[in-house]
Design an enzyme around this catalytic site. Structure first.
Site, short mmCIF file in Angstrom:
data_model
loop_
_atom_site.label_atom_id
_atom_site.label_comp_id
_atom_site.label_asym_id
_atom_site.label_seq_id
_atom_site.Cartn_x
_atom_site.Cartn_y
_atom_site.Cartn_z
N TYR A 65 67.74 49.67 118.28
CA TYR A 65 68.38 49.05 117.12
C TYR A 65 67.43 48.08 116.45
O TYR A 65 66.76 47.32 117.13
CB TYR A 65 69.65 48.29 117.53
CG TYR A 65 70.89 49.00 117.04
CD1 TYR A 65 71.08 49.21 115.68
CD2 TYR A 65 71.85 49.47 117.92
CE1 TYR A 65 72.19 49.88 115.22
CE2 TYR A 65 72.96 50.15 117.47
CZ TYR A 65 73.12 50.35 116.11
OH TYR A 65 74.21 51.01 115.65
N GLU A 67 68.22 46.43 113.00
CA GLU A 67 68.74 46.00 111.69
C GLU A 67 67.88 44.88 111.14
O GLU A 67 67.48 43.96 111.88
CB GLU A 67 70.19 45.52 111.84
CG GLU A 67 71.16 46.67 111.91
CD GLU A 67 72.61 46.22 112.12
OE1 GLU A 67 72.89 45.02 112.00
OE2 GLU A 67 73.43 47.10 112.41
N ASP A 211 63.17 60.62 90.51
CA ASP A 211 63.48 61.24 91.80
C ASP A 211 62.45 62.36 91.98
O ASP A 211 62.56 63.43 91.38
CB ASP A 211 64.91 61.79 91.75
CG ASP A 211 65.33 62.48 93.04
OD1 ASP A 211 64.44 62.83 93.83
OD2 ASP A 211 66.55 62.67 93.23
N THR A 237 62.74 62.40 98.95
CA THR A 237 62.95 62.80 100.33
C THR A 237 61.56 62.97 100.93
O THR A 237 60.55 62.95 100.22
CB THR A 237 63.69 64.15 100.41
OG1 THR A 237 63.00 65.10 99.60
CG2 THR A 237 65.12 64.03 99.95
N LYS A 240 60.41 67.86 101.90
CA LYS A 240 60.22 69.04 101.06
C LYS A 240 58.71 69.33 100.98
O LYS A 240 58.12 69.62 102.01
CB LYS A 240 60.87 68.81 99.69
CG LYS A 240 62.39 68.59 99.81
CD LYS A 240 63.06 68.53 98.48
CE LYS A 240 64.57 68.48 98.61
NZ LYS A 240 65.12 67.12 98.56
N ARG A 246 63.31 64.96 107.95
CA ARG A 246 64.40 64.96 106.96
C ARG A 246 64.83 63.51 106.72
O ARG A 246 65.52 62.91 107.54
CB ARG A 246 65.55 65.78 107.55
CG ARG A 246 66.73 66.01 106.65
CD ARG A 246 67.48 67.22 107.13
NE ARG A 246 66.63 68.39 106.96
CZ ARG A 246 66.56 69.10 105.84
NH1 ARG A 246 67.31 68.81 104.81
NH2 ARG A 246 65.76 70.14 105.77
#
Ligand code: DSN
Length: 427
Positions: A65, A67, A211, A237, A240, A246
């Site tokens: 974790y 955060e 984008d 992303t 691609k 991903r």
């Protein structure tokens, strides 16, 4: 090359443990690997990531974790994940020449959401590309958060040319006065003039978000006009053309850094996926290599060869061709729908996706077109000669009255092509 000690020890163990603990799941993973190995992958948004990325994504960092951001976390024990995230940020900044980078978005959609959240108030106006002309769900589709929370105006393609009409976009922007203009697409086969978009945004006092999810690899390789220098925000992303895990990333000007970071955490997300951030760090390093640049070049060459052969075979392409890694075939003239084409190609071992063409009279579940892309086959090793054979197989499969025997012959040709380019032989 000799297998490293780590690979030799951990890979077989990892596989066998999964098989032992959960044979049902292990069986499904094995089937998916066999599917990927056994089909020609032409979905324009897919790729085969590297072993380095796979290894980072499957690492112990999934246990952690973290955060917050490097040096300012809400959990102890973050000294190494801090270094991992800093590495990912530095590499991404360097790769794209960005002033500020946030590597925590879980996906491209989340990255877009975070920029909207950082820049806009509910009900503000955005101007973006229509989904059925090549835009994305998060560019204002009514049922998506973007269409529900913001006032959406859209632009499309010119009916004659199948290309963006920048004068028209400028006119819509002047009329609608959006707070944010979104450039970038999921199914546009031509280069996008981001500098022109920036000029339009400036002229109406809007911010510009690009984008670049589909073309990020081409941008990294210098094969597409650069959106980063001319935009306020760029999202992408990472899986691609960029060929990473991903996931998503935001790049922005320094003056927006604080708002973007706050929008991602705690605005939208809790704990970042540190194993995926590690995989992104590996991806950014690989994307800076000459080998990657050559692969992107070949991706574009492969798309041009495939487009040319399909056109010679009588298939219409939206805009008359391609400048990038994808093409959009309009099947109206050959009398089959997108869904029929997708199914027929699947039967012979080629994977594509049905896709609306601009001004498509058919619904998105049927469509008049298919989108075809070359990133995955290029990663696999296909070059011009293989693309010629792929085009010949596609034309035969989409022809009139294809018999079962002919389909079997086409499947054999697909298998022969694939056999020369083994995928993930170590798995
Ligand atoms: N769904 C992706 C694509 O296929 O282009 C976009 O996010």
């Amino acid at each position: 090359m000799a297998r490293s000690k780590v690979e030799a020890k951990t890979q077989p163990e990892f596989r066998s443990r999964l098989k032992e603990a959960d044979p049902e799941l292990a069986g499904l993973l094995k089937k998916e690997l066999a599917r990927q190995r056994g089909t020609i992958e032409l979905i324009a948004s897919e790729n085969f990531t590297s072993r380095a990325v796979l290894e980072a994504a499957a690492s112990v960092l999934t246990n952690k974790y973290a955060e917050g951001y490097p040096g300012a976390r809400y959990y102890g024990g973050c000294e190494f994940v801090d270094e991992v995230e800093t590495l990912a940020i530095d590499r991404c900044q360097q790769l794209f020449g960005a002033e500020h980078v946030n590597v925590q978005p879980h996906s491209g959609s989340t990255a877009n959401q975070a920029v909207y959240f950082a820049e806009l108030a509910m009900g503000d106006a955005i101007l973006a590309m229509k989904l059925d002309h090549g835009g994305h769900l998060t560019h204002g589709l009514k049922v998506n958060f973007s269409g529900r929370f913001y006032h959406v105006h859209s632009y499309g393609l010119d009916k004659e040319t199948g290309r963006l009409d920048y004068d028209d976009i400028e006119e819509i922007a002047r009329e609608r006065q959006p707070q944010l203009i979104v450039a970038g697409a999921s199914a546009y086969p031509r280069s996008i003039d981001f500098a022109r978009f920036a000029g339009i945004a400036r002229s109406v006092g809007a911010r510009l978000m690009v984008d670049m999810a589909h073309i990020a690899g081409l941008v990294a390789a210098g094969l597409h006009p650069d959106p980063v220098a001319v935009s306020d925000y760029v999202t992408t992303t990472t899986h691609k053309t960029l060929a990473g895990p991903r996931s998503g990333v935001i790049l922005c000007k320094q003056k927006f850094a604080r708002n973007v970071d706050k929008a991602v955490f705690p605005g939208l997300q809790g704990g970042p996926l540190m194993h995926i951030i590690a995989a992104k760090a590996a991806c950014f390093k690989l994307a800076g290599t000459e080998e990657f640049r050559q692969r992107q070049k070949q991706t574009v060459v492969n798309a041009a060869v495939l487009a040319g052969r399909l056109q010679e075979g009588g298939i219409q392409l939206v805009s008359g061709g391609t400048d990038n890694h994808l093409m959009l075939a309009d099947l109206t003239d050959i009398g089959i729908t997108g869904i029929e084409a997708e199914n027929r190609l699947e039967e012979v071992g080629i994977t594509v996706n049905k896709n609306s063409v601009p001004f498509d009279p058919l619904p998105p579940t049927v469509t008049s077109g298919v989108r075809i892309g070359t990133p995955a086959v290029t990663t696999r090793g296909f070059r011009e000669a293989e693309m010629e054979e792929v085009a010949a197989i596609i034309l035969a499969a989409l022809g009139q009255r294809v018999t079962t025997a002919e389909k079997k012959r086409l499947r054999r040709r697909v298998n022969e092509l694939l056999a020369a380019f083994p995928l993930y032989p170590h798995l």
